[in-house]
Design an enzyme around this catalytic site. Sequence first.
Site, PDB file in Angstrom:
ATOM      1  N   GLY A 100       0.814  -1.211   0.000  1.00  0.00           N
ATOM      2  CA  GLY A 100       0.000   0.000   0.000  1.00  0.00           C
ATOM      3  C   GLY A 100       0.846   1.258   0.000  1.00  0.00           C
ATOM      4  N   LEU A 158       0.502   3.653  -2.140  1.00  0.00           N
ATOM      5  CA  LEU A 158       0.922   3.461  -3.532  1.00  0.00           C
ATOM      6  C   LEU A 158       1.432   4.753  -4.167  1.00  0.00           C
ATOM      7  CD1 LEU A 158      -2.154   1.288  -4.571  1.00  0.00           C
ATOM      8  CD2 LEU A 158       0.098   0.484  -3.825  1.00  0.00           C
ATOM      9  N   GLY A 196       5.386   4.364  -9.029  1.00  0.00           N
ATOM     10  CA  GLY A 196       6.126   3.118  -9.260  1.00  0.00           C
ATOM     11  C   GLY A 196       5.179   1.919  -9.237  1.00  0.00           C
ATOM     12  N   HIS A 197       4.278   1.889  -8.253  1.00  0.00           N
ATOM     13  CA  HIS A 197       3.298   0.793  -8.184  1.00  0.00           C
ATOM     14  C   HIS A 197       2.381   0.824  -9.412  1.00  0.00           C
ATOM     15  CE1 HIS A 197       4.045   1.272  -3.703  1.00  0.00           C
ATOM     16  NE2 HIS A 197       4.274  -0.004  -3.893  1.00  0.00           N
ATOM     17  N   GLN A 248       7.503  -9.604   7.823  1.00  0.00           N
ATOM     18  CA  GLN A 248       8.752  -9.164   7.198  1.00  0.00           C
ATOM     19  C   GLN A 248       9.382  -7.975   7.924  1.00  0.00           C
ATOM     20  OE1 GLN A 248       6.517  -8.409   3.391  1.00  0.00           O
ATOM     21  NE2 GLN A 248       8.002  -6.776   3.121  1.00  0.00           N
ATOM     22  N   LYS A 283      13.390  -2.259  -8.060  1.00  0.00           N
ATOM     23  CA  LYS A 283      14.062  -1.568  -6.948  1.00  0.00           C
ATOM     24  C   LYS A 283      14.455  -2.567  -5.866  1.00  0.00           C
ATOM     25  CE  LYS A 283      12.047   0.959  -3.731  1.00  0.00           C
ATOM     26  NZ  LYS A 283      12.565   0.515  -2.430  1.00  0.00           N
ATOM     27  N   ARG A 319       8.630   4.687   1.492  1.00  0.00           N
ATOM     28  CA  ARG A 319       9.438   5.170   2.624  1.00  0.00           C
ATOM     29  C   ARG A 319       9.973   6.590   2.400  1.00  0.00           C
ATOM     30  NH1 ARG A 319      10.493  -0.451   3.156  1.00  0.00           N
ATOM     31  NH2 ARG A 319      10.152  -1.076   5.315  1.00  0.00           N
TER      32      ARG A 319
HETATM   33  O1  PAF Z   1       7.850  -5.304  -2.000  1.00  0.00           O
HETATM   34  C1  PAF Z   1       6.886  -5.241  -1.214  1.00  0.00           C
HETATM   35  O2  PAF Z   1       6.116  -4.281  -1.164  1.00  0.00           O
HETATM   36  C2  PAF Z   1       6.666  -6.389  -0.249  1.00  0.00           C
HETATM   37  O3  PAF Z   1       7.877  -6.932   0.178  1.00  0.00           O
HETATM   38  C3  PAF Z   1       5.742  -7.481  -0.809  1.00  0.00           C
HETATM   39  C4  PAF Z   1       6.344  -8.155  -2.020  1.00  0.00           C
HETATM   40  C5  PAF Z   1       4.402  -6.868  -1.183  1.00  0.00           C
HETATM   41  C6  PAF Z   1       5.494  -8.551   0.250  1.00  0.00           C
HETATM   42  O4  PAF Z   1       4.899  -8.017   1.392  1.00  0.00           O
END
Ligand code: PAF
Length: 293
Positions: free
Chosen positions: A35, A37, A40-41, A68, A160, A198
Amino acid sequence: MVGAMKIVRSPKAMQRLAKEWRGAGVRVGFVPTMGFLHAGHVSLMEVARRRVGPKGIVVVSIYVNPTQFAPTEDLSKYPRDFARDRQLCTEAGVDVIFAPLDSDMYAGRGEGRYSTYVVEESLGRPMEGASRPTHFRGVTTVVAKLFNVVLPDVAVFGAKDWQQAAVIRRMVNDLNFPLQMVVAPTRREKDGLAMSSRNTYLNESERKQATVLIRSIRAVKARVASAGRGGLAAEVLKSEVAAMVAQEPAARLDYVEFFDGETLEAVAEVRRGAHMALAVFMGRTRLIDNGRV
Ligand code: PAF
């Protein structure tokens, strides 16, 4: 697909839909995201659309995956804006947003009821894996789960996160996920900073200094081009990058590595076509970037 964009929260409902599409022979393109976004997304969504065509379905997942993040990394502060994300997805012609809840993705995690993880044991060790030892285990686990829920024909990731893409590609091959993986180019701001959710953490001064990542990549590329066939010692280039980064008061180099872009194996002599990746803390924000040199 033509019609209003759907928002699906439950993994079961998402999987039901995905099975229907599969049964009907509809191709599914998938862009996993956390999210917040940005352009790039959106470029990844466009790639997904091109791959599946106008009759295909594009699914975007929006899920800030807790596994993660290390306990020291602030998961709760990760930027979120679902209303804006929904708007961007609508404009990009996305068919379905899959936005599950933690309680559905990892029911009972920490209470002994969720206990299955996917671990890639080689490509994920250096660089991001060395700095963030539990990170890729969380990424591979959630991406495997998302693949099992969305059942995509094509999954699109951004360049990236070069190492992440390599780790996921290995997982896809090793575990026989029946899908095609596409890695799409990094989108950059006008001054070259790689787009990232970020970046919004950076204050004005950090934002200016943050171009040191792309400046380092470009400087190394120029050095390698002028060195000719013999290449340059990775250790020398690492010191030069460290010196460049040290010139920025808010910056602290986490790592810089030179490697084969396919195998991720480190190279001692850096020649044209080698790959470079680096991670830099700008204040408290950790940024990554990479490129072919
Ligand atoms: O690259 C990301 O945004 C995350 O690592 C992903 C692939 C959505 C997994 O949570």
